[in-house]
Design an enzyme around this catalytic site. Structure first.
Site, short mmCIF file in Angstrom:
data_model
loop_
_atom_site.label_atom_id
_atom_site.label_comp_id
_atom_site.label_asym_id
_atom_site.label_seq_id
_atom_site.Cartn_x
_atom_site.Cartn_y
_atom_site.Cartn_z
N SER A 187 1.08 -1.04 -0.11
CA SER A 187 -0.03 0.63 0.41
C SER A 187 0.82 1.22 0.05
O SER A 187 0.49 2.35 -0.65
CB SER A 187 -1.26 -0.17 1.60
OG SER A 187 -0.16 -0.25 2.76
N HIS A 206 -5.44 -3.34 -2.51
CA HIS A 206 -4.95 -2.13 -4.26
C HIS A 206 -5.16 -2.81 -5.02
O HIS A 206 -5.24 -2.07 -6.16
CB HIS A 206 -3.89 -1.43 -3.31
CG HIS A 206 -3.44 -0.82 -2.58
ND1 HIS A 206 -3.77 0.36 -2.02
CD2 HIS A 206 -3.71 -0.95 -1.20
CE1 HIS A 206 -4.54 0.90 -1.06
NE2 HIS A 206 -3.58 0.12 -0.68
N LYS A 238 -11.76 0.96 -1.57
CA LYS A 238 -11.01 1.90 -2.64
C LYS A 238 -11.46 1.37 -4.02
O LYS A 238 -12.99 2.36 -4.33
CB LYS A 238 -9.99 0.72 -2.40
CG LYS A 238 -9.27 1.31 -0.78
CD LYS A 238 -7.95 0.70 -0.39
CE LYS A 238 -7.54 0.51 0.99
NZ LYS A 238 -6.81 -0.63 2.08
C1 PLP Z 1 -6.77 -0.23 2.92
C2 PLP Z 1 -6.34 -1.68 3.68
C3 PLP Z 1 -6.49 -2.02 4.63
C4 PLP Z 1 -7.99 -2.26 5.19
O1 PLP Z 1 -9.34 -2.30 4.03
P1 PLP Z 1 -10.03 -1.14 4.52
O2 PLP Z 1 -11.80 -1.17 4.09
O3 PLP Z 1 -10.42 0.43 4.13
O4 PLP Z 1 -10.64 -1.50 6.27
C5 PLP Z 1 -6.30 -4.09 4.84
N1 PLP Z 1 -5.45 -4.37 4.01
C6 PLP Z 1 -4.72 -3.01 2.85
C7 PLP Z 1 -3.55 -3.48 2.55
C8 PLP Z 1 -4.59 -1.97 3.07
O5 PLP Z 1 -4.81 -0.94 1.79
#
Ligand code: PLP
Length: 384
Positions: A178, A206, A237
Protein backbone atom coordinates in the site's frame (compact mmCIF):
# COMPACT_ATOMS: atom_id res chain seq x y z
CA UNK A 1 -1.63 12.52 36.44
CA UNK A 2 -2.70 10.34 33.55
CA UNK A 3 -3.72 13.30 31.40
CA UNK A 4 -0.22 14.83 31.74
CA UNK A 5 1.25 11.71 30.12
CA UNK A 6 -1.04 12.23 27.15
CA UNK A 7 -0.12 15.88 26.85
CA UNK A 8 3.59 15.04 26.94
CA UNK A 9 2.98 12.34 24.33
CA UNK A 10 1.16 14.77 22.04
CA UNK A 11 3.94 17.35 22.43
CA UNK A 12 6.43 14.64 21.53
CA UNK A 13 4.49 13.93 18.30
CA UNK A 14 4.82 17.64 17.44
CA UNK A 15 8.58 17.64 18.10
CA UNK A 16 9.08 14.62 15.85
CA UNK A 17 6.80 16.02 13.13
CA UNK A 18 4.50 13.04 13.59
CA UNK A 19 1.27 14.75 14.65
CA UNK A 20 -1.44 13.97 12.12
CA UNK A 21 -4.44 16.08 11.33
CA UNK A 22 -7.50 15.59 9.21
CA UNK A 23 -8.73 17.88 6.47
CA UNK A 24 -12.45 18.32 6.06
CA UNK A 25 -13.46 17.89 2.46
CA UNK A 26 -16.37 19.98 1.29
CA UNK A 27 -16.90 17.98 -1.91
CA UNK A 28 -17.37 14.33 -2.91
CA UNK A 29 -14.28 12.14 -3.21
CA UNK A 30 -12.72 13.43 -6.44
CA UNK A 31 -9.39 14.79 -7.75
CA UNK A 32 -11.09 18.19 -7.66
CA UNK A 33 -11.38 18.66 -3.91
CA UNK A 34 -12.45 21.73 -1.98
CA UNK A 35 -11.01 22.35 1.49
CA UNK A 36 -11.74 25.50 3.49
CA UNK A 37 -13.42 26.89 0.40
CA UNK A 38 -10.23 26.41 -1.60
CA UNK A 39 -9.99 24.16 -4.68
CA UNK A 40 -7.22 21.57 -4.58
CA UNK A 41 -6.03 19.05 -7.15
CA UNK A 42 -5.85 15.86 -5.09
CA UNK A 43 -3.63 12.79 -5.54
CA UNK A 44 -4.60 11.11 -2.29
CA UNK A 45 -7.46 8.68 -2.59
CA UNK A 46 -7.62 4.94 -3.19
CA UNK A 47 -10.65 5.50 -5.41
CA UNK A 48 -8.64 4.10 -8.32
CA UNK A 49 -11.49 3.82 -10.81
CA UNK A 50 -13.21 7.06 -9.80
CA UNK A 51 -16.33 5.16 -8.69
CA UNK A 52 -16.76 6.89 -5.31
CA UNK A 53 -18.45 9.81 -7.03
CA UNK A 54 -20.01 7.86 -9.91
CA UNK A 55 -23.69 8.89 -10.07
CA UNK A 56 -24.88 5.38 -11.07
CA UNK A 57 -23.33 3.95 -7.93
CA UNK A 58 -24.71 6.69 -5.66
CA UNK A 59 -28.12 6.03 -7.20
CA UNK A 60 -27.75 2.29 -6.50
CA UNK A 61 -26.95 3.07 -2.87
CA UNK A 62 -30.06 5.24 -2.60
CA UNK A 63 -32.13 2.55 -4.32
CA UNK A 64 -30.65 -0.04 -1.95
CA UNK A 65 -31.77 2.05 1.02
CA UNK A 66 -35.29 2.33 -0.38
CA UNK A 67 -35.44 -1.44 -0.90
CA UNK A 68 -33.67 -2.64 2.23
CA UNK A 69 -33.85 0.20 4.74
CA UNK A 70 -30.93 1.71 6.57
CA UNK A 71 -29.70 -0.99 8.92
CA UNK A 72 -29.25 -4.77 9.21
CA UNK A 73 -30.51 -4.91 12.81
CA UNK A 74 -28.19 -7.66 14.07
CA UNK A 75 -25.05 -9.64 13.48
CA UNK A 76 -25.16 -11.87 10.41
CA UNK A 77 -25.48 -15.21 12.23
CA UNK A 78 -28.33 -13.98 14.43
CA UNK A 79 -30.73 -12.20 12.06
CA UNK A 80 -28.70 -9.57 10.20
CA UNK A 81 -28.12 -11.55 6.99
CA UNK A 82 -30.14 -10.77 3.84
CA UNK A 83 -30.89 -12.30 0.44
CA UNK A 84 -29.14 -9.36 -1.24
CA UNK A 85 -25.95 -10.22 0.68
CA UNK A 86 -26.18 -13.80 -0.63
CA UNK A 87 -26.53 -12.34 -4.09
CA UNK A 88 -23.45 -10.15 -3.58
CA UNK A 89 -21.38 -13.02 -2.17
CA UNK A 90 -22.31 -15.26 -5.09
CA UNK A 91 -21.45 -12.50 -7.54
CA UNK A 92 -18.09 -11.91 -5.83
CA UNK A 93 -17.26 -15.63 -5.82
CA UNK A 94 -18.22 -15.91 -9.49
CA UNK A 95 -16.22 -12.83 -10.36
CA UNK A 96 -13.12 -14.14 -8.59
CA UNK A 97 -13.57 -17.70 -9.88
CA UNK A 98 -13.79 -19.21 -6.41
CA UNK A 99 -16.37 -21.52 -4.84
CA UNK A 100 -17.62 -19.12 -2.22
CA UNK A 101 -17.18 -15.64 -0.73
CA UNK A 102 -18.04 -14.05 2.62
CA UNK A 103 -18.73 -10.31 3.02
CA UNK A 104 -17.16 -8.38 5.92
CA UNK A 105 -17.73 -4.86 7.24
CA UNK A 106 -14.25 -3.62 6.28
CA UNK A 107 -10.89 -4.96 5.19
CA UNK A 108 -9.51 -4.32 8.65
CA UNK A 109 -12.23 -6.52 10.12
CA UNK A 110 -11.70 -9.20 7.48
CA UNK A 111 -8.00 -9.43 8.27
CA UNK A 112 -8.67 -9.49 12.02
CA UNK A 113 -11.05 -12.37 11.36
CA UNK A 114 -8.93 -14.45 8.99
CA UNK A 115 -5.64 -14.87 10.84
CA UNK A 116 -7.03 -16.03 14.20
CA UNK A 117 -9.46 -18.34 12.36
CA UNK A 118 -6.61 -20.20 10.67
CA UNK A 119 -3.87 -20.05 13.31
CA UNK A 120 -3.40 -19.93 17.06
CA UNK A 121 -0.88 -20.71 19.78
CA UNK A 122 1.79 -23.07 18.49
CA UNK A 123 1.23 -22.09 14.88
CA UNK A 124 3.39 -19.73 12.84
CA UNK A 125 2.53 -16.77 10.64
CA UNK A 126 5.08 -15.70 8.01
CA UNK A 127 4.46 -12.09 7.06
CA UNK A 128 6.13 -9.70 4.65
CA UNK A 129 7.70 -6.89 6.64
CA UNK A 130 5.81 -4.25 4.65
CA UNK A 131 2.37 -5.78 5.13
CA UNK A 132 -0.50 -3.51 6.08
CA UNK A 133 -0.93 -2.71 9.79
CA UNK A 134 -4.21 -4.64 9.95
CA UNK A 135 -2.33 -7.88 9.17
CA UNK A 136 0.18 -7.16 11.91
CA UNK A 137 -2.65 -6.55 14.40
CA UNK A 138 -4.39 -9.71 13.19
CA UNK A 139 -1.25 -11.78 13.78
CA UNK A 140 -0.99 -10.46 17.35
CA UNK A 141 -4.64 -11.32 17.91
CA UNK A 142 -4.05 -14.85 16.61
CA UNK A 143 -1.35 -15.44 19.29
CA UNK A 144 0.65 -17.47 16.77
CA UNK A 145 4.40 -16.99 16.43
CA UNK A 146 4.91 -14.05 14.07
CA UNK A 147 7.90 -14.25 11.73
CA UNK A 148 8.33 -11.17 9.54
CA UNK A 149 10.53 -11.70 6.49
CA UNK A 150 12.31 -8.90 4.59
CA UNK A 151 10.15 -7.37 1.86
CA UNK A 152 9.53 -9.96 -0.90
CA UNK A 153 12.61 -11.94 0.15
CA UNK A 154 11.65 -15.45 -0.97
CA UNK A 155 14.92 -17.05 0.15
CA UNK A 156 14.47 -15.81 3.69
CA UNK A 157 10.85 -16.90 3.67
CA UNK A 158 11.76 -20.36 2.40
CA UNK A 159 14.47 -20.68 5.03
CA UNK A 160 12.03 -19.72 7.79
CA UNK A 161 9.39 -22.15 6.49
CA UNK A 162 11.91 -24.98 6.28
CA UNK A 163 13.02 -24.46 9.88
CA UNK A 164 9.56 -24.10 11.34
CA UNK A 165 8.21 -26.83 13.59
CA UNK A 166 4.77 -25.24 13.80
CA UNK A 167 1.78 -27.47 13.10
CA UNK A 168 -0.08 -24.90 11.00
CA UNK A 169 1.72 -22.38 8.84
CA UNK A 170 0.27 -19.26 7.25
CA UNK A 171 2.02 -17.10 4.67
CA UNK A 172 0.46 -13.65 4.65
CA UNK A 173 1.13 -10.91 2.12
CA UNK A 174 -0.28 -7.74 0.68
CA UNK A 175 -0.72 -8.31 -3.07
CA UNK A 176 -0.01 -4.66 -3.90
CA UNK A 177 1.99 -3.00 -1.13
CA UNK A 178 0.00 0.00 0.00
CA UNK A 179 2.86 2.45 0.58
CA UNK A 180 5.24 1.18 -2.13
CA UNK A 181 2.93 0.17 -4.96
CA UNK A 182 4.89 -2.93 -5.95
CA UNK A 183 3.26 -6.32 -6.56
CA UNK A 184 4.07 -9.40 -4.44
CA UNK A 185 5.45 -12.48 -6.24
CA UNK A 186 2.23 -14.42 -5.68
CA UNK A 187 3.06 -17.45 -7.89
CA UNK A 188 6.28 -18.03 -5.95
CA UNK A 189 4.49 -17.52 -2.63
CA UNK A 190 1.87 -20.12 -3.62
CA UNK A 191 4.59 -22.54 -4.65
CA UNK A 192 6.25 -22.13 -1.25
CA UNK A 193 2.89 -22.62 0.45
CA UNK A 194 2.42 -25.89 -1.45
CA UNK A 195 5.93 -27.13 -0.75
CA UNK A 196 5.63 -26.41 2.98
CA UNK A 197 1.95 -27.22 3.43
CA UNK A 198 0.98 -23.68 4.41
CA UNK A 199 -2.02 -21.46 3.80
CA UNK A 200 -1.51 -18.37 1.67
CA UNK A 201 -3.48 -15.30 2.71
CA UNK A 202 -3.48 -12.56 0.05
CA UNK A 203 -4.64 -9.03 0.93
CA UNK A 204 -5.64 -7.43 -2.37
CA UNK A 205 -6.94 -4.11 -1.05
CA UNK A 206 -5.14 -2.23 -3.83
CA UNK A 207 -5.36 -4.81 -6.62
CA UNK A 208 -9.05 -5.67 -6.66
CA UNK A 209 -10.78 -3.69 -9.42
CA UNK A 210 -7.46 -2.49 -10.82
CA UNK A 211 -5.35 -5.51 -11.83
CA UNK A 212 -6.20 -8.66 -13.73
CA UNK A 213 -8.73 -9.34 -16.49
CA UNK A 214 -11.89 -7.32 -15.84
CA UNK A 215 -10.33 -5.94 -12.66
CA UNK A 216 -10.59 -9.37 -10.99
CA UNK A 217 -7.50 -8.60 -8.94
CA UNK A 218 -3.94 -9.75 -8.36
CA UNK A 219 -4.63 -13.46 -8.10
CA UNK A 220 -6.45 -13.40 -11.45
CA UNK A 221 -3.61 -11.25 -12.85
CA UNK A 222 -1.30 -14.22 -12.18
CA UNK A 223 -3.96 -16.82 -13.07
CA UNK A 224 -3.65 -18.64 -9.74
CA UNK A 225 -6.16 -20.96 -8.12
CA UNK A 226 -5.81 -23.23 -5.08
CA UNK A 227 -7.76 -24.27 -1.98
CA UNK A 228 -4.75 -22.93 -0.03
CA UNK A 229 -5.36 -19.45 -1.31
CA UNK A 230 -7.42 -17.26 1.01
CA UNK A 231 -8.17 -14.10 -0.95
CA UNK A 232 -9.21 -10.85 0.75
CA UNK A 233 -10.48 -7.98 -1.39
CA UNK A 234 -11.75 -4.64 -0.11
CA UNK A 235 -14.72 -2.70 -1.45
CA UNK A 236 -13.93 0.80 -0.18
CA UNK A 237 -11.07 1.48 -2.60
CA UNK A 238 -11.45 0.75 -6.32
CA UNK A 239 -15.01 -0.48 -5.70
CA UNK A 240 -15.92 3.03 -4.57
CA UNK A 241 -18.14 2.14 -1.61
CA UNK A 242 -17.27 0.26 1.60
CA UNK A 243 -16.76 -3.27 2.87
CA UNK A 244 -14.60 -6.27 2.10
CA UNK A 245 -14.86 -9.95 1.26
CA UNK A 246 -12.93 -13.17 1.53
CA UNK A 247 -13.09 -15.61 -1.39
CA UNK A 248 -11.90 -19.19 -1.60
CA UNK A 249 -12.72 -22.86 -1.27
CA UNK A 250 -16.24 -23.55 0.11
CA UNK A 251 -15.00 -25.36 3.25
CA UNK A 252 -12.46 -22.63 3.92
CA UNK A 253 -15.14 -19.95 3.73
CA UNK A 254 -17.56 -22.00 5.85
CA UNK A 255 -14.83 -22.36 8.50
CA UNK A 256 -14.22 -18.61 8.36
CA UNK A 257 -17.93 -17.88 8.79
CA UNK A 258 -18.01 -20.10 11.87
CA UNK A 259 -14.77 -18.84 13.43
CA UNK A 260 -14.02 -15.26 12.41
CA UNK A 261 -14.89 -13.25 15.52
CA UNK A 262 -14.92 -9.99 13.57
CA UNK A 263 -17.70 -11.54 11.46
CA UNK A 264 -19.66 -13.18 14.25
CA UNK A 265 -19.57 -10.44 16.90
CA UNK A 266 -20.37 -7.33 14.91
CA UNK A 267 -23.57 -5.90 13.49
CA UNK A 268 -23.76 -6.78 9.80
CA UNK A 269 -23.35 -3.86 7.37
CA UNK A 270 -26.56 -2.34 5.98
CA UNK A 271 -27.98 -4.63 3.27
CA UNK A 272 -28.43 -1.51 1.12
CA UNK A 273 -24.66 -1.53 0.76
CA UNK A 274 -24.76 -4.98 -0.87
CA UNK A 275 -27.28 -3.67 -3.38
CA UNK A 276 -24.87 -0.83 -4.24
CA UNK A 277 -21.89 -3.20 -4.39
CA UNK A 278 -23.65 -5.36 -6.98
CA UNK A 279 -23.72 -2.22 -9.15
CA UNK A 280 -20.09 -1.53 -8.30
CA UNK A 281 -19.11 -5.02 -9.40
CA UNK A 282 -20.77 -4.47 -12.79
CA UNK A 283 -18.96 -1.13 -13.16
CA UNK A 284 -15.64 -2.80 -12.33
CA UNK A 285 -16.21 -5.61 -14.82
CA UNK A 286 -17.17 -3.10 -17.52
CA UNK A 287 -14.36 -0.75 -16.45
CA UNK A 288 -11.77 -1.57 -19.10
CA UNK A 289 -11.68 1.99 -20.42
CA UNK A 290 -11.23 3.34 -16.86
CA UNK A 291 -8.35 0.90 -16.29
CA UNK A 292 -6.74 1.73 -19.65
CA UNK A 293 -6.94 5.43 -18.88
CA UNK A 294 -5.38 4.79 -15.46
CA UNK A 295 -2.47 2.90 -17.05
CA UNK A 296 -1.95 5.78 -19.51
CA UNK A 297 -1.85 8.24 -16.59
CA UNK A 298 0.78 6.11 -14.84
CA UNK A 299 2.89 6.23 -18.01
CA UNK A 300 2.49 10.01 -18.21
CA UNK A 301 3.60 10.40 -14.59
CA UNK A 302 6.65 8.14 -14.77
CA UNK A 303 7.57 9.54 -18.19
CA UNK A 304 7.54 13.18 -17.09
CA UNK A 305 8.98 13.11 -13.57
CA UNK A 306 12.59 14.21 -13.54
CA UNK A 307 13.87 14.05 -9.97
CA UNK A 308 17.52 14.14 -9.01
CA UNK A 309 17.81 13.49 -5.30
CA UNK A 310 14.35 12.14 -4.56
CA UNK A 311 13.56 8.56 -5.40
CA UNK A 312 10.41 7.55 -7.30
CA UNK A 313 9.80 3.92 -6.32
CA UNK A 314 9.42 1.47 -9.18
CA UNK A 315 5.70 0.69 -9.41
CA UNK A 316 3.30 -0.38 -12.14
CA UNK A 317 0.24 0.37 -10.05
CA UNK A 318 -1.57 3.67 -9.39
CA UNK A 319 0.42 3.97 -6.14
CA UNK A 320 3.50 6.04 -7.08
CA UNK A 321 5.56 6.99 -4.02
CA UNK A 322 8.44 9.48 -3.95
CA UNK A 323 10.76 8.72 -1.04
CA UNK A 324 12.27 11.86 0.53
CA UNK A 325 13.44 10.34 3.84
CA UNK A 326 13.24 12.97 6.57
CA UNK A 327 9.82 13.56 8.20
CA UNK A 328 10.00 17.35 8.37
CA UNK A 329 11.45 17.66 4.87
CA UNK A 330 8.62 15.53 3.50
CA UNK A 331 6.04 17.67 5.30
CA UNK A 332 7.67 20.80 3.92
CA UNK A 333 7.42 19.54 0.35
CA UNK A 334 3.77 18.56 0.87
CA UNK A 335 3.15 22.07 2.24
CA UNK A 336 4.83 23.67 -0.80
CA UNK A 337 2.61 21.59 -3.08
CA UNK A 338 -0.40 22.74 -1.09
CA UNK A 339 0.57 26.35 -1.64
CA UNK A 340 0.24 25.52 -5.32
CA UNK A 341 -3.17 23.94 -4.66
CA UNK A 342 -1.90 20.39 -5.15
CA UNK A 343 -2.64 17.84 -2.47
CA UNK A 344 -0.32 14.86 -2.09
CA UNK A 345 -0.16 13.17 1.32
CA UNK A 346 3.09 13.00 3.27
CA UNK A 347 3.37 9.49 4.70
CA UNK A 348 5.52 9.15 7.81
CA UNK A 349 6.38 6.44 10.34
CA UNK A 350 4.80 4.33 11.72
CA UNK A 351 2.95 3.88 8.43
CA UNK A 352 6.33 3.47 6.65
CA UNK A 353 9.76 2.48 8.08
CA UNK A 354 11.72 5.18 9.93
CA UNK A 355 13.82 7.29 7.53
CA UNK A 356 11.63 6.56 4.51
CA UNK A 357 9.01 9.31 4.77
CA UNK A 358 7.49 9.87 1.37
CA UNK A 359 4.95 11.57 -0.81
CA UNK A 360 2.39 8.96 -1.75
CA UNK A 361 0.94 9.92 -5.11
CA UNK A 362 -2.10 7.93 -6.04
CA UNK A 363 -3.67 8.21 -9.45
CA UNK A 364 -7.27 7.50 -10.31
CA UNK A 365 -9.25 7.15 -13.54
CA UNK A 366 -10.89 10.45 -12.61
CA UNK A 367 -7.61 12.31 -13.22
CA UNK A 368 -6.79 13.82 -16.63
CA UNK A 369 -3.40 13.89 -18.34
CA UNK A 370 -3.36 17.67 -17.73
CA UNK A 371 -3.79 17.01 -13.98
CA UNK A 372 -0.80 14.66 -13.99
CA UNK A 373 1.34 17.08 -16.01
CA UNK A 374 0.55 19.86 -13.56
CA UNK A 375 1.79 17.60 -10.77
CA UNK A 376 4.96 16.49 -12.55
CA UNK A 377 5.86 20.06 -13.63
CA UNK A 378 5.45 21.30 -10.07
CA UNK A 379 7.46 18.44 -8.57
CA UNK A 380 10.25 18.84 -11.12
CA UNK A 381 10.43 22.53 -10.16
CA UNK A 382 10.49 21.83 -6.38
CA UNK A 383 12.93 18.92 -6.43
CA UNK A 384 16.47 19.76 -5.22
C1 PLP B 1 -6.96 -0.26 3.21
C2 PLP B 1 -6.33 -1.57 3.51
C3 PLP B 1 -6.91 -2.50 4.37
C4 PLP B 1 -8.11 -2.17 5.18
O1 PLP B 1 -9.26 -2.17 4.41
P1 PLP B 1 -10.46 -1.24 4.88
O2 PLP B 1 -11.62 -1.74 4.09
O3 PLP B 1 -10.08 0.16 4.58
O4 PLP B 1 -10.63 -1.46 6.35
C5 PLP B 1 -6.31 -3.73 4.50
N1 PLP B 1 -5.17 -4.03 3.85
C6 PLP B 1 -4.57 -3.16 3.03
C7 PLP B 1 -3.33 -3.56 2.32
C8 PLP B 1 -5.12 -1.88 2.85
O5 PLP B 1 -4.51 -1.01 2.07
Amino acid sequence: MLIDDLRAGLADLDIRALRRRRRSLETQCSPRAVIDGRPMLAFCSNDYLGLASEPLLAEALAEGARLWGSGSGASALVSGHYAVVDELEQALAGFCGTERALAFGTGYLANLGILPAFSGRGDEIFADRLNHASLVDAALLARATLTRYPHCDLDRLEHALAHSTARRKLIVSDAVFSMDGDIAPLPALLELAERHDAWLVVDDAHGFGVLGPGGRGSVAHFGLSSWRLIYMGTLGKAAGAAGAFVAGNADVIEWLMQKARSYVFTTAPPPALSHALLCSLRLIEDGTSRRNHLQALIATLTGHLDLQRWHLLSSRTPIQPIVIGDNQRTLDVAARLQQESIWVPAIRPPTVPVGSARLRISLTAAHTHEDVLRLTDTLNRLAP
